[in-house]
Enzyme design. Structure first.
Site, PDB file in Angstrom:
ATOM      1  N   ASP A  91       0.632  -1.358  -0.279  1.00  0.00           N
ATOM      2  CA  ASP A  91       0.248  -0.320  -0.307  1.00  0.00           C
ATOM      3  C   ASP A  91       0.618   0.866   0.434  1.00  0.00           C
ATOM      4  O   ASP A  91       2.024   1.244   0.772  1.00  0.00           O
ATOM      5  CB  ASP A  91      -1.177   0.577   0.848  1.00  0.00           C
TER       6      ASP A  91
ATOM      7  N   HIS B 256      -3.848  14.198   0.403  1.00  0.00           N
ATOM      8  CA  HIS B 256      -4.033  13.114   2.136  1.00  0.00           C
ATOM      9  C   HIS B 256      -2.809  12.486   2.294  1.00  0.00           C
ATOM     10  O   HIS B 256      -3.134  12.877   3.927  1.00  0.00           O
ATOM     11  CB  HIS B 256      -4.145  11.400   1.626  1.00  0.00           C
TER      12      HIS B 256
ATOM     13  N   GLU C  79     -10.281   4.105   2.908  1.00  0.00           N
ATOM     14  CA  GLU C  79      -9.749   4.886   2.395  1.00  0.00           C
ATOM     15  C   GLU C  79      -9.770   4.141   0.394  1.00  0.00           C
ATOM     16  O   GLU C  79      -9.320   2.577   0.141  1.00  0.00           O
ATOM     17  CB  GLU C  79      -8.397   4.243   2.423  1.00  0.00           C
TER      18      GLU C  79
ATOM     19  N   GLU D 252      -8.669   3.817  -3.051  1.00  0.00           N
ATOM     20  CA  GLU D 252      -7.620   3.383  -3.698  1.00  0.00           C
ATOM     21  C   GLU D 252      -8.686   2.967  -4.936  1.00  0.00           C
ATOM     22  O   GLU D 252      -8.893   2.389  -5.579  1.00  0.00           O
ATOM     23  CB  GLU D 252      -6.710   3.086  -3.074  1.00  0.00           C
TER      24      GLU D 252
ATOM     25  N   ASP E 173      -9.045  -0.433   1.011  1.00  0.00           N
ATOM     26  CA  ASP E 173      -7.848  -0.450   2.361  1.00  0.00           C
ATOM     27  C   ASP E 173      -8.885  -0.177   3.447  1.00  0.00           C
ATOM     28  O   ASP E 173      -8.593   0.988   4.093  1.00  0.00           O
ATOM     29  CB  ASP E 173      -6.682   0.579   2.020  1.00  0.00           C
TER      30      ASP E 173
ATOM     31  N   ARG F  91      -9.013   4.062  12.966  1.00  0.00           N
ATOM     32  CA  ARG F  91      -7.889   4.617  13.180  1.00  0.00           C
ATOM     33  C   ARG F  91      -7.269   4.865  14.599  1.00  0.00           C
ATOM     34  O   ARG F  91      -6.454   5.641  14.835  1.00  0.00           O
ATOM     35  CB  ARG F  91      -8.140   6.450  12.754  1.00  0.00           C
TER      36      ARG F  91
ATOM     37  N   GLN G 200      -5.007   2.206  14.634  1.00  0.00           N
ATOM     38  CA  GLN G 200      -3.557   2.519  13.997  1.00  0.00           C
ATOM     39  C   GLN G 200      -3.598   3.164  14.783  1.00  0.00           C
ATOM     40  O   GLN G 200      -1.857   3.364  14.175  1.00  0.00           O
ATOM     41  CB  GLN G 200      -4.255   2.988  12.421  1.00  0.00           C
TER      42      GLN G 200
ATOM     43  N   LYS H 187      -5.008  -2.147  10.066  1.00  0.00           N
ATOM     44  CA  LYS H 187      -5.535  -2.296   8.211  1.00  0.00           C
ATOM     45  C   LYS H 187      -5.690  -3.779   8.285  1.00  0.00           C
ATOM     46  O   LYS H 187      -6.586  -4.336   6.890  1.00  0.00           O
ATOM     47  CB  LYS H 187      -4.273  -1.786   7.725  1.00  0.00           C
TER      48      LYS H 187
ATOM     49  N   THR I 101      -9.178  -5.669   3.382  1.00  0.00           N
ATOM     50  CA  THR I 101      -9.142  -4.835   1.975  1.00  0.00           C
ATOM     51  C   THR I 101      -9.925  -6.071   1.540  1.00  0.00           C
ATOM     52  O   THR I 101      -9.594  -6.682   0.662  1.00  0.00           O
ATOM     53  CB  THR I 101      -7.562  -4.917   1.481  1.00  0.00           C
TER      54      THR I 101
ATOM     55  N   GLU J 214     -10.777  12.278   7.187  1.00  0.00           N
ATOM     56  CA  GLU J 214      -9.718  13.783   6.054  1.00  0.00           C
ATOM     57  C   GLU J 214     -11.308  14.543   6.347  1.00  0.00           C
ATOM     58  O   GLU J 214     -11.850  15.349   6.509  1.00  0.00           O
ATOM     59  CB  GLU J 214      -9.649  13.491   4.708  1.00  0.00           C
TER      60      GLU J 214
END
Lengths: 407, 407
Positions: free
Chosen positions: A121, A128, A194, A196, A228, A232, A235, A248, A252, A356
């Site tokens: 990843d 970002h 996420e 992606e 993904d 948070r 993490q 994570k 996925t 975000e």
């Protein structure tokens, strides 16, 4: 009026014969028999059966339960098989043979189309990385000193990559807010997405031999949309000093359809201007082919679009990521999957994560399904995307969707 | 005097019938035919051929080119097959059938015995983490705040795990010393080793279901010695904020022999006392079986022993690592490999990396082969290890060796 053939999707269908993504499916009649399929409109063609019906030399690559053999066959085979498939679904003389081998998409089950070898990843969106830096390290510079010099990446867990539609259980783990005396354990309270784009390697490389920028097309077979999922809170507590791990690794999700690189020839665009000089192995200024892709991603939460991240804004290209990932001699295997990192544009409505979009929960989204700082149990997240195709067409990328189950 | 049978290794041989590690080999006569083998003394038994010769029901697990089918067969099968193998190499009546199926080790080629699914590297030695913290972050606390609360780990590259004896090419990459204006590219000038112990998963688990501490023996098949080659200059520049990537991904070497967990029953020891309370899923204070292993590792550089790291000093146990790695619901696959992280003891002569042994090059080693801060081209690094076995025996772990080739 004669019934419309499934081989003639409506004008403007993003899954017309200019696209032809690959997937693996099974039917209710034979649920244990996986078959390689090609999407045309709202149908999937049994590619192996078609090869046999038309006496094609490619049946050895297509009559398979996985995309791996075709992915490993190399660029010339990819081109030739795509030409053959294009003819099969467009030449009227083939219709009597092909039409009986089409299945409506809503009647089949789609599976993970390839075996994921290594999963990497990246972290390639400047918007970002800047947003995350501001949120997690408010007292420091938003971007770390290395960010403009190399595409930062890390290995993720290949064994928990799942196909679109797979339910995602909310993970439990440790978290510790700066104000907590000790870590606590429990279901994540900051479950995130996420948005992606994943790139799937077909042709392997030898250990010790770097893959240069210009060999991108020789090794990369196609694209998968990718979500993904990220916890948070887990993490934030675990990631210093060796990077993300359990925040994570629980799941996925990837799209069931792999878009061949060739289908995106009209979508190639130049990446943003580089603001720092690049070392030669990453310098793509003189490359004949622009390294970016003009993919327009849409993120829907419970059916409501919450963001539209533009992939064309990514600072680092997939070719640069591939060159970087192998410059130390690391080898590639068929099925290696490397993802772009969260795609976020400059505008708030273009951010590819809830972290975000809600600024770490401080500015919740007001949705029809309620207020959201992070994901609630039962939430369904769906990513879709399209790209400009030849002659004004649109190339659809397969969707990736997942529902959150309670811990 | 009759010739000594290969089935009667000398008294004290660490590869006697109390050990019986598994490997995969081929012979010069049939170089493309990989066979599952079991080591006895300085010979390897063709386990599949032995199963056929003795009419064993385990031929389906043993007459295979890989250890994967046996690893995936589960704990009961592991025990039963080991009992059968022990009988085959010790019961005199089997000798006429077994002896012709033995090959001297120095006549065969050893291969990677299992397919590595996901590779995870931990950071479980307090001495190592403290040393590294002091070297890389001299102005901060040596241990990060999370270190005593969870076994820190990250995913590595599974595709570049190689078997002992494979040459390792010096990697090239970016580096930037704090005093450099811009990053430079070139062959690593700080190529290092990490002496580690790897644990190989046999029994898979379902996504969403954590594997508790007490299920360690149900899932872990055995141990491999492991050298996690590391380019410290590449690592130092790249690793913030997402962890090590190219500094590690070029090669990881594992021993050709997998020691079954059962062979190490006499080597179980309690881990060091915990200085912080642990969350319940990691708390092993009341476990019946001690979680540590008394493995004595030896690191030789060009034949000269430079360190003797004691595995018994590891703060986090393999069972805790397994419980942590899956507590978020991440699934296990047959072939998952998780490594301890560098094994370093309290003394200087027990440090498991050159980074620590030479304090980042500032205190070079004076060796017969010359002065060394980090590895030179042509250097050969060999890790060996043994553990206490039953009745005063020693259980040898297979060596892991590699020679550095120029970039």
């Amino acid at each position: 009026m004669p019934e419309q053939s499934p081989l003639e999707p409506a004008e403007g269908d993003p899954f017309g014969p200019h696209n032809l993504p690959y997937g693996v499916f099974s039917t209710p009649a034979e649920p244990d028999r996986r078959r390689l399929g090609v999407r045309i409109g709202d149908h999937v063609l049994d590619a192996g059966a078609a090869a046999h019906a038309l006496g094609s030399p490619y049946s050895a690559l297509l009559d398979r339960p996985s995309l791996d053999p075709l992915m490993g066959a190399g660029r010339t085979a990819w081109r030739d098989v795509r030409r053959a498939l294009t003819a099969w679904v467009t030449v009227p003389a083939h219709r009597p043979a092909i039409e009986p081998l089409l299945y409506p998409l809503d009647t089949v089950t789609l599976h993970l189309p390839y075996e994921v070898a290594d999963y990497v990843d990246f972290y390639a969106s400047e918007h970002h990385a800047t947003n995350v830096g501001r949120i997690f390290r408010p007292d420091g510079a938003a971007l770390t000193p290395n960010w403009k010099h190399l595409p930062i990446g890390y290995h993720g867990r290949a064994g928990t990559v799942v196909v679109s539609g797979t339910e995602v259980r909310r993970p439990s783990g440790q978290r510790r807010a700066p104000t907590d005396a000790a870590p606590a354990f429990g279901p994540s309270v900051k479950l995130d997405i996420e948005a992606e784009v994943g790139f799937v390697v077909g042709t392997p490389s030898r250990q010790g031999d770097p893959v240069p920028l210009t060999s991108f097309r020789d090794h990369v077979f196609g694209l998968s949309l990718l979500n993904d999922w990220s916890a948070r809170d887990i993490q934030a507590w675990e990631y210093v000093p060796l990077g993300p791990f359990l925040g994570k690794s629980f799941a996925t999700s990837v799209s069931a359809w792999v878009t061949p690189l060739e289908a995106l020839d009209a979508a190639r665009v130049a990446p943003p201007a580089r603001t720092e000089p690049l070392l030669p192995y990453l310098d793509d200024a003189d490359d004949e082919e622009p390294g970016g892709f003009d993919l327009r991603i849409s993120v829907a939460l419970n059916g409501e679009v919450i963001s539209e991240p533009p992939f064309s804004t990514m600072y680092w290209t997939a070719a640069q990521q591939l060159a970087h990932m192998t410059v130390n001699g690391a080898s590639l295997r068929t099925g290696d999957l490397f993802a772009s990192g969260t795609v976020s544009g400059a505008d708030r409505a273009q951010r590819g994560s809830l972290l975000e979009l809600t600024w770490n929960g401080t500015e919740p989204l007001e949705l029809g399904s309620g207020k959201r700082a992070f994901l609630a149990d039962g939430d369904v997240v769906t990513l879709t995307a399209w790209a400009p195709g030849p002659d004004g067409t649109r190339v659809g990328l397969g969707e990736v969707t997942g529902r959150i189950a309670a811990a």
